[in-house]
Design a protein around this motif. Sequence first.
Motif, PDB file in Angstrom:
ATOM      1  N   TRP A   1      91.815  33.431  76.378  1.00 20.63           N
ATOM      2  CA  TRP A   1      91.522  33.934  77.724  1.00 20.63           C
ATOM      3  C   TRP A   1      90.035  34.196  77.858  1.00 20.63           C
ATOM      4  O   TRP A   1      89.413  34.731  76.935  1.00 20.63           O
ATOM      5  CB  TRP A   1      92.278  35.234  77.997  1.00 20.63           C
ATOM      6  CG  TRP A   1      93.742  35.035  78.180  1.00 20.63           C
ATOM      7  CD1 TRP A   1      94.690  35.030  77.205  1.00 20.63           C
ATOM      8  CD2 TRP A   1      94.430  34.806  79.405  1.00 20.63           C
ATOM      9  NE1 TRP A   1      95.932  34.816  77.756  1.00 20.63           N
ATOM     10  CE2 TRP A   1      95.796  34.672  79.105  1.00 20.63           C
ATOM     11  CE3 TRP A   1      94.015  34.695  80.739  1.00 20.63           C
ATOM     12  CZ2 TRP A   1      96.759  34.448  80.088  1.00 20.63           C
ATOM     13  CZ3 TRP A   1      94.974  34.465  81.716  1.00 20.63           C
ATOM     14  CH2 TRP A   1      96.326  34.339  81.389  1.00 20.63           C
TER      15      TRP A   1
ATOM     16  N   LEU B   1      83.800  33.373  90.966  1.00 22.77           N
ATOM     17  CA  LEU B   1      84.856  32.638  90.270  1.00 22.77           C
ATOM     18  C   LEU B   1      85.882  32.035  91.224  1.00 22.77           C
ATOM     19  O   LEU B   1      86.747  31.278  90.798  1.00 22.77           O
ATOM     20  CB  LEU B   1      85.586  33.591  89.306  1.00 22.77           C
ATOM     21  CG  LEU B   1      84.729  34.208  88.214  1.00 22.77           C
ATOM     22  CD1 LEU B   1      85.468  35.397  87.581  1.00 22.77           C
ATOM     23  CD2 LEU B   1      84.356  33.179  87.172  1.00 22.77           C
TER      24      LEU B   1
ATOM     25  N   HIS C   1      89.886  26.726  89.456  1.00 19.37           N
ATOM     26  CA  HIS C   1      91.348  26.673  89.506  1.00 19.37           C
ATOM     27  C   HIS C   1      91.925  26.066  88.230  1.00 19.37           C
ATOM     28  O   HIS C   1      91.224  25.357  87.501  1.00 19.37           O
ATOM     29  CB  HIS C   1      91.795  25.826  90.704  1.00 19.37           C
ATOM     30  CG  HIS C   1      91.216  26.274  92.000  1.00 19.37           C
ATOM     31  ND1 HIS C   1      91.646  27.394  92.657  1.00 19.37           N
ATOM     32  CD2 HIS C   1      90.205  25.764  92.745  1.00 19.37           C
ATOM     33  CE1 HIS C   1      90.951  27.555  93.764  1.00 19.37           C
ATOM     34  NE2 HIS C   1      90.053  26.581  93.832  1.00 19.37           N
ATOM     35  N   ALA C   2      93.202  26.303  88.025  1.00 16.86           N
ATOM     36  CA  ALA C   2      93.908  25.647  86.925  1.00 16.86           C
ATOM     37  C   ALA C   2      93.737  24.146  87.089  1.00 16.86           C
ATOM     38  O   ALA C   2      93.822  23.612  88.199  1.00 16.86           O
ATOM     39  CB  ALA C   2      95.380  26.036  86.929  1.00 16.86           C
TER      40      ALA C   2
ATOM     41  N   ILE D   1      90.819  24.840  82.180  1.00 14.99           N
ATOM     42  CA  ILE D   1      91.461  26.043  82.715  1.00 14.99           C
ATOM     43  C   ILE D   1      92.950  25.740  82.894  1.00 14.99           C
ATOM     44  O   ILE D   1      93.321  24.794  83.593  1.00 14.99           O
ATOM     45  CB  ILE D   1      90.838  26.478  84.050  1.00 14.99           C
ATOM     46  CG1 ILE D   1      89.355  26.813  83.859  1.00 14.99           C
ATOM     47  CG2 ILE D   1      91.599  27.660  84.644  1.00 14.99           C
ATOM     48  CD1 ILE D   1      88.600  27.066  85.158  1.00 14.99           C
TER      49      ILE D   1
ATOM     50  N   GLU E   1      95.290  28.461  83.562  1.00 16.26           N
ATOM     51  CA  GLU E   1      95.887  29.463  84.446  1.00 16.26           C
ATOM     52  C   GLU E   1      94.787  30.414  84.904  1.00 16.26           C
ATOM     53  O   GLU E   1      93.874  30.730  84.146  1.00 16.26           O
ATOM     54  CB  GLU E   1      96.952  30.248  83.676  1.00 16.26           C
ATOM     55  CG  GLU E   1      97.580  31.383  84.412  1.00 16.26           C
ATOM     56  CD  GLU E   1      98.556  32.175  83.540  1.00 16.26           C
ATOM     57  OE1 GLU E   1      99.039  33.208  84.039  1.00 16.26           O
ATOM     58  OE2 GLU E   1      98.830  31.788  82.389  1.00 16.26           O
ATOM     59  N   VAL E   2      94.894  30.847  86.156  1.00 16.08           N
ATOM     60  CA  VAL E   2      93.978  31.845  86.689  1.00 16.08           C
ATOM     61  C   VAL E   2      94.803  33.044  87.117  1.00 16.08           C
ATOM     62  O   VAL E   2      95.761  32.909  87.876  1.00 16.08           O
ATOM     63  CB  VAL E   2      93.167  31.292  87.881  1.00 16.08           C
ATOM     64  CG1 VAL E   2      92.292  32.377  88.494  1.00 16.08           C
ATOM     65  CG2 VAL E   2      92.332  30.091  87.457  1.00 16.08           C
ATOM     66  N   ASP E   3      94.437  34.211  86.615  1.00 17.14           N
ATOM     67  CA  ASP E   3      95.101  35.460  86.964  1.00 17.14           C
ATOM     68  C   ASP E   3      94.010  36.471  87.307  1.00 17.14           C
ATOM     69  O   ASP E   3      93.518  37.176  86.420  1.00 17.14           O
ATOM     70  CB  ASP E   3      95.964  35.943  85.807  1.00 17.14           C
ATOM     71  CG  ASP E   3      96.708  37.231  86.111  1.00 17.14           C
ATOM     72  OD1 ASP E   3      96.807  37.606  87.301  1.00 17.14           O
ATOM     73  OD2 ASP E   3      97.180  37.878  85.154  1.00 17.14           O
TER      74      ASP E   3
ATOM     75  N   ARG F   1      90.939  36.740  85.007  1.00 13.86           N
ATOM     76  CA  ARG F   1      91.348  36.268  83.685  1.00 13.86           C
ATOM     77  C   ARG F   1      91.717  34.793  83.794  1.00 13.86           C
ATOM     78  O   ARG F   1      92.509  34.415  84.653  1.00 13.86           O
ATOM     79  CB  ARG F   1      92.534  37.068  83.165  1.00 13.86           C
ATOM     80  CG  ARG F   1      92.216  38.528  82.897  1.00 13.86           C
ATOM     81  CD  ARG F   1      93.469  39.325  82.536  1.00 13.86           C
ATOM     82  NE  ARG F   1      94.273  38.723  81.495  1.00 13.86           N
ATOM     83  CZ  ARG F   1      94.050  38.851  80.186  1.00 13.86           C
ATOM     84  NH1 ARG F   1      93.039  39.585  79.756  1.00 13.86           N
ATOM     85  NH2 ARG F   1      94.839  38.270  79.299  1.00 13.86           N
ATOM     86  N   PHE F   2      91.117  33.979  82.901  1.00 19.12           N
ATOM     87  CA  PHE F   2      91.351  32.544  82.907  1.00 19.12           C
ATOM     88  C   PHE F   2      91.883  32.135  81.547  1.00 19.12           C
ATOM     89  O   PHE F   2      91.203  32.292  80.537  1.00 19.12           O
ATOM     90  CB  PHE F   2      90.037  31.790  83.165  1.00 19.12           C
ATOM     91  CG  PHE F   2      89.513  31.903  84.565  1.00 19.12           C
ATOM     92  CD1 PHE F   2      89.302  30.763  85.323  1.00 19.12           C
ATOM     93  CD2 PHE F   2      89.213  33.130  85.126  1.00 19.12           C
ATOM     94  CE1 PHE F   2      88.804  30.846  86.612  1.00 19.12           C
ATOM     95  CE2 PHE F   2      88.717  33.233  86.410  1.00 19.12           C
ATOM     96  CZ  PHE F   2      88.511  32.093  87.158  1.00 19.12           C
ATOM     97  N   ARG F   3      93.105  31.591  81.525  1.00 18.46           N
ATOM     98  CA  ARG F   3      93.663  31.070  80.275  1.00 18.46           C
ATOM     99  C   ARG F   3      93.125  29.654  80.105  1.00 18.46           C
ATOM    100  O   ARG F   3      93.183  28.842  81.045  1.00 18.46           O
ATOM    101  CB  ARG F   3      95.184  31.079  80.303  1.00 18.46           C
ATOM    102  CG  ARG F   3      95.830  30.705  78.981  1.00 18.46           C
ATOM    103  CD  ARG F   3      97.329  31.014  78.977  1.00 18.46           C
ATOM    104  NE  ARG F   3      98.032  30.363  80.045  1.00 18.46           N
ATOM    105  CZ  ARG F   3      98.603  29.147  79.973  1.00 18.46           C
ATOM    106  NH1 ARG F   3      98.557  28.459  78.839  1.00 18.46           N
ATOM    107  NH2 ARG F   3      99.224  28.625  81.011  1.00 18.46           N
ATOM    108  N   VAL F   4      92.581  29.367  78.911  1.00 17.21           N
ATOM    109  CA  VAL F   4      91.933  28.079  78.671  1.00 17.21           C
ATOM    110  C   VAL F   4      92.406  27.478  77.358  1.00 17.21           C
ATOM    111  O   VAL F   4      92.941  28.167  76.496  1.00 17.21           O
ATOM    112  CB  VAL F   4      90.387  28.214  78.648  1.00 17.21           C
ATOM    113  CG1 VAL F   4      89.863  28.710  79.985  1.00 17.21           C
ATOM    114  CG2 VAL F   4      89.926  29.110  77.510  1.00 17.21           C
TER     115      VAL F   4
END
Length: 134
Positions: free
Chosen positions: A32, A43, A47-48, A100, A102-104, A107-110
Amino acid sequence: MYELQPIGWVESPLVDRASAPRQGNEGSPEAWLVFDDRFREGLRDLHAGDEVIVLTWLDRSRRDVLRVHPRGDRENPEEGVFSTRSPDRPNPIGLHRVLILEVDGVRFRVRDLEALDRTPVLDVKPVLDPRAER
């Protein structure tokens, strides 16, 4: 004198440099990027599915190194650090091309990020289409 202010940090299961992959696409776990809420507006258009370049400050690296064995392999002849991707260098800036997932919020899951947990994030830039780079 130049001053850099981190805009976020990395949350990753990678905590030990010795066990981290040399490059993100060599088996790094998902991680993340967590940004300070002050940067939310900057930001908003990421996007994902986007590929970005993440610049980090490799805060656990040595800054007095000018020659290394590439990839830490002593079988490789020494090279000047600026012709390698070694994290040990006078200004230990990490360069990571990540996807990327997921975007929350901020917080960006990469994927494909080999940075250690709590590594400061300095900047994020889009990966440009070669035609758009002109």
